[in-house]
Design an enzyme around this catalytic site. Structure first.
Site, PDB file in Angstrom:
ATOM      1  N   ARG A 177       8.537  -2.871  12.004  1.00 27.49           N
ATOM      2  CA  ARG A 177       8.633  -3.895  10.955  1.00 27.49           C
ATOM      3  C   ARG A 177       7.793  -5.081  11.376  1.00 27.49           C
ATOM      4  NH1 ARG A 177      13.340  -6.559  10.912  1.00 27.49           N
ATOM      5  NH2 ARG A 177      13.176  -7.347   8.813  1.00 27.49           N
ATOM      6  N   ARG A 181       8.058 -14.031   6.260  1.00 22.47           N
ATOM      7  CA  ARG A 181       9.105 -14.803   5.583  1.00 22.47           C
ATOM      8  C   ARG A 181       8.535 -15.586   4.408  1.00 22.47           C
ATOM      9  NH1 ARG A 181      12.053 -17.689  10.597  1.00 22.47           N
ATOM     10  NH2 ARG A 181      12.654 -15.782  11.661  1.00 22.47           N
ATOM     11  N   ARG A 258       6.374  -2.151  31.997  1.00 24.53           N
ATOM     12  CA  ARG A 258       5.349  -3.186  31.980  1.00 24.53           C
ATOM     13  C   ARG A 258       5.928  -4.342  32.770  1.00 24.53           C
ATOM     14  NH1 ARG A 258       0.108  -3.606  31.742  1.00 24.53           N
ATOM     15  NH2 ARG A 258      -0.614  -5.474  30.680  1.00 24.53           N
ATOM     16  N   ARG A 289       1.571 -16.604  27.295  1.00 21.05           N
ATOM     17  CA  ARG A 289       2.406 -17.719  26.842  1.00 21.05           C
ATOM     18  C   ARG A 289       2.443 -18.808  27.901  1.00 21.05           C
ATOM     19  NH1 ARG A 289       8.199 -15.278  24.997  1.00 21.05           N
ATOM     20  NH2 ARG A 289       8.264 -14.012  26.878  1.00 21.05           N
ATOM     21  N   GLU A 314       2.560 -17.120  31.657  1.00 17.79           N
ATOM     22  CA  GLU A 314       3.064 -15.744  31.755  1.00 17.79           C
ATOM     23  C   GLU A 314       1.909 -14.759  31.618  1.00 17.79           C
ATOM     24  OE1 GLU A 314       6.485 -14.917  29.227  1.00 17.79           O
ATOM     25  OE2 GLU A 314       5.790 -12.858  28.935  1.00 17.79           O
ATOM     26  N   TYR A 362      15.107  -2.146  25.991  1.00 20.82           N
ATOM     27  CA  TYR A 362      15.108  -3.606  25.875  1.00 20.82           C
ATOM     28  C   TYR A 362      16.348  -4.029  25.088  1.00 20.82           C
ATOM     29  CZ  TYR A 362      14.167  -8.399  24.890  1.00 20.82           C
ATOM     30  OH  TYR A 362      14.296  -9.757  24.828  1.00 20.82           O
ATOM     31  N   ASP A 364      18.499  -7.654  24.017  1.00 22.05           N
ATOM     32  CA  ASP A 364      18.709  -9.090  24.126  1.00 22.05           C
ATOM     33  C   ASP A 364      20.055  -9.329  24.805  1.00 22.05           C
ATOM     34  OD1 ASP A 364      16.441 -10.367  23.140  1.00 22.05           O
ATOM     35  OD2 ASP A 364      17.030 -10.014  21.055  1.00 22.05           O
TER      36      ASP A 364
HETATM   37  C1  LIG Z   1      10.507 -11.481  29.630  1.00 19.76           C
HETATM   38  C2  LIG Z   1      11.859 -11.338  28.998  1.00 19.76           C
HETATM   39  C3  LIG Z   1      12.374 -12.355  28.216  1.00 19.76           C
HETATM   40  C4  LIG Z   1      13.629 -12.215  27.617  1.00 19.76           C
HETATM   41  N1  LIG Z   1      14.078 -13.212  26.812  1.00 19.76           N
HETATM   42  C5  LIG Z   1      15.268 -13.085  26.201  1.00 19.76           C
HETATM   43  C6  LIG Z   1      15.734 -14.093  25.296  1.00 19.76           C
HETATM   44  O1  LIG Z   1      15.078 -15.106  25.054  1.00 19.76           O
HETATM   45  N2  LIG Z   1      16.945 -13.928  24.718  1.00 19.76           N
HETATM   46  C7  LIG Z   1      17.710 -12.815  24.949  1.00 19.76           C
HETATM   47  O2  LIG Z   1      18.792 -12.710  24.368  1.00 19.76           O
HETATM   48  N3  LIG Z   1      17.298 -11.843  25.796  1.00 19.76           N
HETATM   49  C8  LIG Z   1      16.101 -11.951  26.433  1.00 19.76           C
HETATM   50  N4  LIG Z   1      15.673 -10.971  27.305  1.00 19.76           N
HETATM   51  C9  LIG Z   1      16.571  -9.858  27.629  1.00 19.76           C
HETATM   52  C10 LIG Z   1      17.511 -10.152  28.827  1.00 19.76           C
HETATM   53  O3  LIG Z   1      16.730 -10.401  29.976  1.00 19.76           O
HETATM   54  C11 LIG Z   1      18.423  -8.949  29.045  1.00 19.76           C
HETATM   55  O4  LIG Z   1      19.252  -8.781  27.926  1.00 19.76           O
HETATM   56  C12 LIG Z   1      19.356  -9.055  30.248  1.00 19.76           C
HETATM   57  O5  LIG Z   1      18.689  -9.442  31.406  1.00 19.76           O
HETATM   58  C13 LIG Z   1      20.014  -7.721  30.483  1.00 19.76           C
HETATM   59  O6  LIG Z   1      20.972  -7.825  31.513  1.00 19.76           O
HETATM   60  P1  LIG Z   1      21.306  -6.601  32.449  1.00 19.76           P
HETATM   61  O7  LIG Z   1      22.545  -6.953  33.165  1.00 19.76           O
HETATM   62  O8  LIG Z   1      21.299  -5.341  31.679  1.00 19.76           O
HETATM   63  O9  LIG Z   1      20.047  -6.470  33.443  1.00 19.76           O
HETATM   64  P2  LIG Z   1      19.528  -7.432  34.602  1.00 19.76           P
HETATM   65  O10 LIG Z   1      19.537  -8.846  34.158  1.00 19.76           O
HETATM   66  O11 LIG Z   1      18.244  -6.847  35.049  1.00 19.76           O
HETATM   67  O12 LIG Z   1      20.625  -7.255  35.752  1.00 19.76           O
HETATM   68  C14 LIG Z   1      20.715  -6.077  36.530  1.00 19.76           C
HETATM   69  C15 LIG Z   1      21.200  -6.502  37.911  1.00 19.76           C
HETATM   70  O13 LIG Z   1      21.459  -5.327  38.685  1.00 19.76           O
HETATM   71  C16 LIG Z   1      20.999  -5.564  40.006  1.00 19.76           C
HETATM   72  N5  LIG Z   1      20.779  -4.243  40.645  1.00 19.76           N
HETATM   73  C17 LIG Z   1      19.836  -3.321  40.349  1.00 19.76           C
HETATM   74  N6  LIG Z   1      19.970  -2.238  41.144  1.00 19.76           N
HETATM   75  C18 LIG Z   1      21.028  -2.496  41.962  1.00 19.76           C
HETATM   76  C19 LIG Z   1      21.660  -1.764  42.999  1.00 19.76           C
HETATM   77  N7  LIG Z   1      21.211  -0.566  43.382  1.00 19.76           N
HETATM   78  N8  LIG Z   1      22.718  -2.321  43.643  1.00 19.76           N
HETATM   79  C20 LIG Z   1      23.174  -3.559  43.301  1.00 19.76           C
HETATM   80  N9  LIG Z   1      22.600  -4.294  42.306  1.00 19.76           N
HETATM   81  C21 LIG Z   1      21.552  -3.767  41.649  1.00 19.76           C
HETATM   82  C22 LIG Z   1      19.734  -6.373  39.810  1.00 19.76           C
HETATM   83  O14 LIG Z   1      19.369  -7.061  40.998  1.00 19.76           O
HETATM   84  C23 LIG Z   1      20.157  -7.304  38.684  1.00 19.76           C
HETATM   85  O15 LIG Z   1      20.746  -8.496  39.172  1.00 19.76           O
HETATM   86  C24 LIG Z   1      14.405 -11.052  27.862  1.00 19.76           C
HETATM   87  C25 LIG Z   1      13.885 -10.016  28.654  1.00 19.76           C
HETATM   88  C26 LIG Z   1      12.615 -10.150  29.191  1.00 19.76           C
HETATM   89  C27 LIG Z   1      12.042  -8.991  29.966  1.00 19.76           C
END
Ligand SMILES: Cc1cc2nc3c(=O)[nH]c(=O)nc-3n(C[C@H](O)[C@H](O)[C@H](O)COP(=O)(O)OP(=O)(O)OC[C@H]3O[C@@H](n4cnc5c(N)ncnc54)[C@H](O)[C@@H]3O)c2cc1C
Length: 381
Positions: A177, A181, A258, A289, A314, A362, A364
């Site tokens: 999509r 707007r 990536r 950015r 970035e 991915y 949020d």
């Molecule tokens: C560039 C970017 C910008 C973003 N901007 C936004 C935004 O503006 N708004 C939004 O809502 N979302 C945003 N997001 C998405 C957001 O980052 C994710 O939703 C969020 O980080 C997901 O959380 P998570 O716990 O799944 O993963 P993570 O935050 O990656 O946490 C996983 C954790 O597990 C740990 N881990 C991994 N393997 C092991 C292991 N073997 N033993 C112990 N610990 C381990 C890691 O160290 C990490 O701390 C963005 C993502 C990116 C890539």
């Protein structure tokens, strides 16, 4: 080791929410985090000179339309009401994203009304992509949605930088999509519930884990820990949010990602760019950015008026094992590989794999919380 009912491996938002829900149900939970800190990629640091909250892994703006997520998260933090707007630099001018009346009128030098916009965009699209067949790649799909001039100005080079390849090499389904707007609304996210925690993102994680049933150990890689754990013979139910391919020693090969490189700079000026994020959509600028973090806290008068500001450029880059994974690369090959790992996971009854790394998706922050609430509420111990 003290007896625990569940282990949570990874203290990102997914792991911290899972841990909190289990703890509130009376379970004793051990959270193991590989990094020296909790918060995963939402982690922030405070600049000691100005008090500016720096988003270490890229800008994170909380936004949601999911009621239960909004209700849950506000038990722990209050939000400052920040509304995200993104600007774009193209050919020496600054435009308001997303695609809408503001951008189209400014770009084409027109004064279209909301009623006139759809027909105008449809005519531009028809000029750029004749139709009669399905778009064959990302570029054709994007032109079919918005026409060639807007695509060339705001999408083509940005996408090339973001994915490191010509958009014609990307599948048409990458871009499902591209809404335009028919209004002057320049709020980047359609969710009216959005903002940044008033007390900072780190406080959200600290408060989620602040429960008598939760024990936290940082600097512990669960993958290494589980092998030498004294309770290896009877591992408690484990919620793992690390990479799914790492879980199986990459035996089907690594899943492609990536990556990004962030270049931070302190600039001796009160306000560098007048807003939090500006996209650079032209080929002659290598980064995609610039983030300027003080704008995420307009309520923080001291940081806003500090004589210096922290910005961050970035740069997307190729990923290799060992680099920080940011965006999963969705191709037929990666989907196939993921399915192999998922089939292995299904054979492990005491293990729940989730989060962005575990699901190779991915999400949020709000979707990550929603998924965690679902998983932790359904679990049977
Ligand atoms: C560039 C970017 C910008 C973003 N901007 C936004 C935004 O503006 N708004 C939004 O809502 N979302 C945003 N997001 C998405 C957001 O980052 C994710 O939703 C969020 O980080 C997901 O959380 P998570 O716990 O799944 O993963 P993570 O935050 O990656 O946490 C996983 C954790 O597990 C740990 N881990 C991994 N393997 C092991 C292991 N073997 N033993 C112990 N610990 C381990 C890691 O160290 C990490 O701390 C963005 C993502 C990116 C890539």
């Amino acid at each position: 080791m003290q007896q625990v009912d569940a282990i949570v491996a990874g203290a990102g938002i997914w792991g911290c929410v899972v841990a909190r829900v289990l703890a509130e149900k009376g379970r004793k939970v051990l959270v193991l985090e590989k990094r020296p800190h909790v918060g995963g990629n939402v982690r922030c640091e405070t600049d000691p000179e100005t008090g500016i909250e720096i988003h270490v892994y890229g800008s994170h703006i909380f936004h949601t339309h999911i009621d239960r997520v909004w209700d849950f998260v506000r038990r722990f933090v209050e939000f400052n009401g920040y509304q995200h707007k993104v600007l774009a630099r193209h050919a020496g001018k600054t435009y308001f994203l997303p695609l809408g009346l503001t951008l189209v009128n400014q770009f084409y030098g027109l004064d279209l009304t909301p009623a006139e916009l759809p027909a105008f965009v449809a005519a531009e699209s028809a000029k750029g992509f004749a139709g009669g067949r399905a778009p064959a790649n990302f570029e054709e799909q994007a032109i079919a949605f918005i026409g060639k001039p807007l695509y060339d100005a705001f999408i083509r080079e940005y996408t090339r930088k973001q994915w490191g390849t010509d958009p014609r090499n990307l599948g048409a389904d990458v871009i499902r999509r591209l809404p335009v707007r028919a209004s002057y609304d320049v709020n980047y996210f359609p969710d009216y519930r959005q903002g940044i925690p008033l007390t900072g993102y780190n406080s959200l994680f600290d408060r989620l884990l602040d429960h008598p049933n939760i024990m936290l150990e940082c600097n512990v890689d669960w993958l290494a820990w589980r092998n030498k754990s004294l309770i290896a013979s009877r591992q408690p139910l484990t919620f793992y949010s690390g990479p799914i391919d790492a879980l199986f020693g990459y035996k089907f090969g690594p899943l492609p990602w990536r990556s990004l490189r962030f270049e931070q700079e302190r600039v001796p000026t009160v306000d560098f760019q007048g807003t939090s994020v500006v996209n650079y959509t032209d080929a002659d600028v290598a980064f995609t950015r610039i983030h300027e973090f003080k704008h995420y806290h307009p309520e923080d008068a001291a940081a806003m008026s500090a004589p210096s500001t922290i910005i961050c450029r970035e740069y997307p880059q190729a990923w290799k094992p060992g680099d920080e994974p940011y965006y999963p690369v969705d191709t037929p090959e990666s989907r196939e590989r993921l399915a192999l790992y998922q089939a292995e996971t299904a054979k492990m009854p005491n293990l729940v794999v989730g989060g962005r790394l575990g699901e190779y998706k991915y999400y949020d922050i709000d979707r990550s919380i929603d998924r965690a609430l679902e998983v932790a509420s359904n679990e049977v111990l």
